[in-house]
Design an enzyme around this catalytic site. Structure first.
Site, PDB file in Angstrom:
ATOM      1  N   TYR A   1      38.261 -37.144  -1.149  1.00 21.20           N
ATOM      2  CA  TYR A   1      40.021 -36.283  -1.502  1.00 21.20           C
ATOM      3  C   TYR A   1      40.505 -37.226  -1.012  1.00 21.20           C
ATOM      4  CZ  TYR A   1      37.413 -31.687  -1.705  1.00 21.20           C
ATOM      5  OH  TYR A   1      37.556 -30.824  -1.828  1.00 21.20           O
TER       6      TYR A   1
ATOM      7  N   GLU B   1      32.965 -26.960   2.411  1.00 21.17           N
ATOM      8  CA  GLU B   1      32.596 -27.959   2.242  1.00 21.17           C
ATOM      9  C   GLU B   1      30.844 -28.235   3.040  1.00 21.17           C
ATOM     10  OE1 GLU B   1      34.239 -30.695  -0.129  1.00 21.17           O
ATOM     11  OE2 GLU B   1      34.729 -29.432  -1.485  1.00 21.17           O
TER      12      GLU B   1
END
Length: 396
Positions: free
Chosen positions: A98, A140
């Site tokens: 990310y 996640e």
């Protein structure tokens, strides 16, 4: 929740960012792949990059999330986040990636918008990004924990133990782990990722719905994809993968799953969108469900209709089930009222039904409108999209 100062800045700059997002996302991908070409080779779908659908999906997700933050600050768009998290988990995305995305995305925003990106504007949009990213990272992490694997470690070496020809361009594969481990069967409606090594050395990944529940195996179905660009992985599977071949297959993921309970179930599909539906029907039949079940399918012709006989057989096993089929080009005698596009207004759909949609976006939009007109609640309409989700913003 976005801070008050950032909320005002994002609200003021959302039109500019939204208006430029079509320029920002291609530049972002170009920058990221220049630094990390392995991501395009081994993680991202090269076909979706070539046709622009992945870029559209990213743009839609960013715009939808930012809009939700400023218009509904007390409500997180969990449906959208859950869908993305399941897709990411099935690909093995990890938290560390990310920061890479943030760096190249903000570089692209700054390059496109120039001096309009003041430090205050950059800080506000950075807050938007990390609210979305951290929510996805947490979701996640829970998915990996629930699957019993370390973050990102979702692929299992498998052997193809059976292959079935459904139609001229649809094949079903059954796989079992090489090491004999027991895999979770998955829930009706979920999918797996399949990674193959292509002739140029790329290890491309695609996701396919589970289409049944064989003992000690995972079953998924693949449609050959013609055109330019053609389906790299689907065509490779059709042309080069047979019984005995080895594949790397992920654990099952997906948030559009058959709900428990006794409410009526309506399964609406077109084309290869029948794959998750036949999996749901198989589960209902295997568990002896007494629920009211309506299966609706639209296809080009009988020859193109995958799982035609399976659906007939499964519906016959259920005590309160019916199937309705439309063909655009019937090959023999076929009722005129069931020729052409599917018309759900011709079916008595219970208003309290839970509905699942899968197929091309224009088909699902038309079906959704008819179901809403029939009195089905928007919250009870669930859809699955093959490939990037370009329908963000619809109730699901």
């Amino acid at each position: 929740m976005l801070s008050p100062k950032s909320t005002e800045i994002v609200r003021a700059t959302l039109p500019a960012v939204g208006g430029a997002i079509g320029e920002i996302t291609p530049l972002f991908y170009d920058k990221m792949f220049a630094e990390r070409p392995d991501l395009l080779r081994d993680l991202f779908n090269r076909g979706n990059q070539a046709n622009g659908s992945q870029r559209q999906a990213l743009a839609g997700a960013i715009a939808a999330f930012a809009t939700a933050l400023v218009e509904h600050p007390d409500v997180r768009p969990d449906a959208m986040l859950s869908r993305i998290a399941h897709k990411h988990a099935a690909l093995g995305v990890t938290a560390e990636q990310y920061e890479l995305v943030r760096r190249h995305l903000f570089a692209a925003i700054a390059e496109v918008l120039g001096e309009a990106v003041t430090p205050e504007v950059a800080a506000a949009w950075d807050e938007v990004y990390w609210l979305m990213a951290n929510a996805l990272i947490a979701l996640e992490a829970r998915l990996y924990e629930g699957a019993g694997v370390p973050a990102g470690e979702v692929f299992v070496p498998c052997r193809v133990v059976a292959r079935h020809r459904e139609t001229a361009d649809v094949a079903t594969f059954e796989v079992r782990p090489l090491d004999g481990r027991e895999l979770p069967a998955g829930r009706p409606g979920q999918y797996v990722s399949v990674r193959v090594e292509l002739p140029d050395g790329a290890r491309q990944i695609r996701q396919y719905s589970l289409s049944g529940w064989p003992d000690d195996a995972l079953r998924f179905s693949v449609k050959r994809v013609p055109g330019d660009p053609a389906g790299e992985v689907s065509n490779h599977l059709h042309d080069h993968v047979d019984v005995g071949a080895e594949l790397r297959v992920s654990l099952p993921f997906g948030d559009v799953v058959l709900a428990d309970g006794d409410r009526p179930v309506v399964l609406v599909s077109a084309g290869i969108g029948c794959t998750p539906m036949v999996g749901m029907l198989a589960h209902l039949a295997a568990t002896g469900s007494t629920r009211r079940v309506i299966a609706v399918h639209a296809d080009r012709s009988e020859a193109d209709h995958a799982f035609r006989e399976d659906v007939r057989r499964l519906v016959e096993k259920l005590p309160d089930a019916e199937a309705h089929v439309w063909y655009e080009r019937p090959e023999g005698e076929w009722p005129a009222e069931r020729t052409g596009y599917a018309d759900l207004s011709a079916i008595d759909v219970p208003a309290d039904a839970v509905v699942y949609l899968c197929g091309p976006l224009p088909f699902m939009r038309a079906a959704r409108a008819q179901l809403l007109a029939a009195g089905v609640a928007a919250a009870d309409l669930h859809y699955e999209v093959f490939g990037p989700d370009l329908w963000l913003g619809a109730d699901a």
